[in-house]
Design a protein around this motif. Structure first.
Motif, PDB file in Angstrom:
ATOM      1  N   SER A  26      28.656  26.669  13.149  1.00  9.68           N
ATOM      2  CA  SER A  26      28.054  27.861  13.736  1.00  9.68           C
ATOM      3  C   SER A  26      29.007  28.612  14.658  1.00  9.68           C
TER       4      SER A  26
ATOM      5  N   ILE B 188      28.784  31.525  20.453  1.00 11.47           N
ATOM      6  CA  ILE B 188      27.824  32.610  20.561  1.00 11.47           C
ATOM      7  C   ILE B 188      28.607  33.822  21.051  1.00 11.47           C
ATOM      8  N   THR B 189      28.477  34.946  20.349  1.00 13.36           N
ATOM      9  CA  THR B 189      29.225  36.154  20.697  1.00 13.36           C
ATOM     10  C   THR B 189      28.265  37.299  21.018  1.00 13.36           C
TER      11      THR B 189
ATOM     12  N   LYS C 101      27.323  39.596  19.294  1.00 13.82           N
ATOM     13  CA  LYS C 101      26.407  39.842  18.172  1.00 13.82           C
ATOM     14  C   LYS C 101      25.059  39.143  18.389  1.00 13.82           C
ATOM     15  N   SER C 102      25.029  38.128  19.238  1.00  9.97           N
ATOM     16  CA  SER C 102      23.794  37.382  19.525  1.00  9.97           C
ATOM     17  C   SER C 102      23.042  37.927  20.741  1.00  9.97           C
ATOM     18  N   ASN C 103      23.463  39.079  21.249  1.00 12.65           N
ATOM     19  CA  ASN C 103      22.802  39.661  22.412  1.00 12.65           C
ATOM     20  C   ASN C 103      21.312  39.853  22.133  1.00 12.65           C
TER      21      ASN C 103
ATOM     22  N   LYS D 260      19.127  37.624  21.417  1.00 11.79           N
ATOM     23  CA  LYS D 260      18.632  36.727  20.370  1.00 11.79           C
ATOM     24  C   LYS D 260      18.160  35.418  20.993  1.00 11.79           C
ATOM     25  N   THR D 261      17.444  34.629  20.182  1.00 11.27           N
ATOM     26  CA  THR D 261      17.006  33.289  20.565  1.00 11.27           C
ATOM     27  C   THR D 261      17.735  32.280  19.699  1.00 11.27           C
ATOM     28  N   ILE D 262      18.269  31.243  20.325  1.00  9.41           N
ATOM     29  CA  ILE D 262      19.023  30.207  19.617  1.00  9.41           C
ATOM     30  C   ILE D 262      18.399  28.858  19.960  1.00  9.41           C
TER      31      ILE D 262
ATOM     32  N   ILE E 200      29.753  30.556  24.877  1.00  9.10           N
ATOM     33  CA  ILE E 200      29.517  31.990  24.800  1.00  9.10           C
ATOM     34  C   ILE E 200      30.872  32.642  25.013  1.00  9.10           C
TER      35      ILE E 200
ATOM     36  N   VAL F 247      20.906  35.885  26.223  1.00  2.00           N
ATOM     37  CA  VAL F 247      20.539  35.043  25.090  1.00  2.00           C
ATOM     38  C   VAL F 247      19.543  34.009  25.592  1.00  2.00           C
TER      39      VAL F 247
END
Length: 127
Positions: free
Chosen positions: A24, A27-28, A30-32, A34-36, A46, A114
């Motif tokens: 995976s 986290i960049t 692009k994951s602003n 978002k839920t992980i 991050i 995030v």
């Protein structure tokens, strides 16, 4: 043990899930927003970029309850960009919002948020 279609399907699903987790990456931006979902004791990163020619930098401002920042932010600068790497580890089951701001100390230029869900209970929301 006899391998039937159902057992093979379960094994294949587990292998694919494992590969996705391992591959995976960090986290960049692009994951602003978002839920992980992660498990307890999972390390994660991050990685955010900024302009190397400005006074702005990414700063962590959220309280850390279910995750732990493992070490101070790592900052590496190239010609036109600066990369900020935040190394975390999940601690226990729960939901953690991680918020970082891109600031010069006075003005907030950008925000990154995030939501990390830790544990196997899955996402439970009030909606």
């Amino acid at each position: 043990m006899k391998l039937n279609y159902l057992n093979l399907k379960i094994i294949a699903t587990l292998l694919i899930t494992l590969m996705l987790v391992i591959c995976s990456g960090p986290i960049t931006y692009k994951s602003n927003n978002k839920t992980i979902e992660l498990s307890e004791d999972d390390p994660f990163q991050i990685v955010l970029e900024g302009d190397s020619n400005s006074d702005y930098q990414w700063e962590l401002i959220s309280k850390k309850t279910y995750v732990k920042l493992l070490k101070p932010v790592t900052i590496s600068t190239e010609t036109d960009k600066t990369t900020y790497t935040f190394d975390f580890k999940t601690l226990s089951d729960g939901e953690q919002i991680i918020k970082l701001i891109y600031t010069d100390g006075e003005i907030i230029e950008d925000e990154f948020t995030v939501t990390i869900i830790v544990g196997t209970i899955g996402l439970i929301t009030a909606d």
